[in-house]
Enzyme design. Structure first.
Site, mmCIF file in Angstrom:
data_model
loop_
_atom_site.group_PDB
_atom_site.id
_atom_site.type_symbol
_atom_site.label_atom_id
_atom_site.label_comp_id
_atom_site.label_asym_id
_atom_site.label_seq_id
_atom_site.Cartn_x
_atom_site.Cartn_y
_atom_site.Cartn_z
ATOM 1 N N ASP A 101 0.823 -1.207 0.000
ATOM 2 C CA ASP A 101 0.000 0.000 0.000
ATOM 3 C C ASP A 101 0.864 1.268 0.000
ATOM 4 O O ASP A 101 2.028 1.231 0.380
ATOM 5 C CB ASP A 101 -0.890 0.036 1.254
ATOM 6 C CG ASP A 101 -1.890 -1.108 1.264
ATOM 7 O OD1 ASP A 101 -2.227 -1.613 0.182
ATOM 8 O OD2 ASP A 101 -2.317 -1.489 2.367
ATOM 9 N N TYR A 102 0.224 2.370 -0.351
ATOM 10 C CA TYR A 102 0.882 3.684 -0.410
ATOM 11 C C TYR A 102 1.706 3.966 0.861
ATOM 12 O O TYR A 102 2.834 4.421 0.802
ATOM 13 C CB TYR A 102 -0.218 4.745 -0.584
ATOM 14 C CG TYR A 102 0.246 6.139 -0.858
ATOM 15 C CD1 TYR A 102 0.877 6.452 -2.050
ATOM 16 C CD2 TYR A 102 0.004 7.156 0.064
ATOM 17 C CE1 TYR A 102 1.277 7.748 -2.319
ATOM 18 C CE2 TYR A 102 0.396 8.453 -0.197
ATOM 19 C CZ TYR A 102 1.034 8.748 -1.389
ATOM 20 O OH TYR A 102 1.435 10.030 -1.652
#
Ligand code: URA
Length: 238
Positions: A101-102
């Site tokens: 994820d980011y």
């Protein structure tokens, strides 16, 4: 025998979808003949030509990146955010093996070897992915058992996992937990903790199989050694 479009994308020529377009548009020849059927299969020895040029088997590249926070795991982004590819200044087309994820940090593999990428990601090969999560609250014994036995997320039970509580901060009401999983569903770690009532505050992937970050700093990358590549192939083909 492998699907032509898959070979084209595995060789790093283009994406699978683009390959299918090229095939459908009559831009691809196999052994001198135009093929337009998307299900065409080819062998290693077949000569593939795309838009008049022979498709060459690329040199395989294997990279380990210590992904920083605030970078997306993708080859490009519509919103112009920084991608993991921006951190690796090489000419060859490579892509990430799975996704972080980011805001997740840590070990990410990137390669142009589609076969290995698929083998690492496929849950049947049971490749260990070790995450360190800082979570809100403190896990109960029951929650640990649930996480380890498998939890139903979006109708599908997760496979067995391993949980180790590394640290508990009673005052701040949070803990550091090591979670080892063998699959890589979307946001899996966060969803697993959420399913037992804990929010993930920070997440880092520390290891994939025997591959560890070592002294690779955040944002840095290195090539895997031939020995490591051989070993990871052995792991996935066990
Ligand atoms: N699980 C998550 O929830 N996020 C990641 O980035 C990786 C695994």
């Amino acid at each position: 025998m492998e699907r032509l479009s898959k070979v084209m994308s595995n060789y790093g020529y283009c994406s699978r979808r683009k390959a299918e377009q090229l095939i459908a548009n009559g831009k691809v020849k196999v052994n001198g003949k135009v093929v337009k059927e998307l299900w065409t299969r080819v062998e290693e020895s077949d000569l593939i030509e795309v838009e008049g040029r022979p498709l060459e088997k690329p040199e395989k590249i294997y990279i380990m990146l210590n992904k920083p926070r605030g970078v997306i795991t993708s080859t490009k982004d519509d919103k112009n955010r920084k991608t993991v590819i921006d951190l690796i200044p090489i000419e060859k087309r490579i892509y990430p093996v799975g996704r972080l994820d980011y805001n997740t940090t840590g070990l990410l593999l990137l390669t142009n070897d589609g076969e290995l990428a698929n083998l690492i990601m496929h849950p049947k090969n049971k490749i260990e992915k070790v995450y360190i999560a800082k979570i809100k609250g403190i896990l109960t014994k029951e929650s640990i058992k649930k996480l380890e036995k498998g939890i139903v997320i979006e109708g599908v039970k997760t496979s067995r996992a391993k949980v180790k509580v590394r640290k508990v901060n009673k005052k701040k009401n949070n803990s550091i937990v090591e979670l080892t999983i063998y699959e890589g569903r979307n946001h899996q770690v966060k969803k697993m903790f959420k399913a037992v009532g804990h929010e993930v505050l920070k997440l880092k992937r520390e290891r994939i199989s025997f591959l560890e970050l070592g002294n690779l700093k955040s944002g840095e990358f290195r090539f895997l050694t031939p020995k490591e590549v051989k070993k990871i192939y052995n792991e996935v083909k066990k």
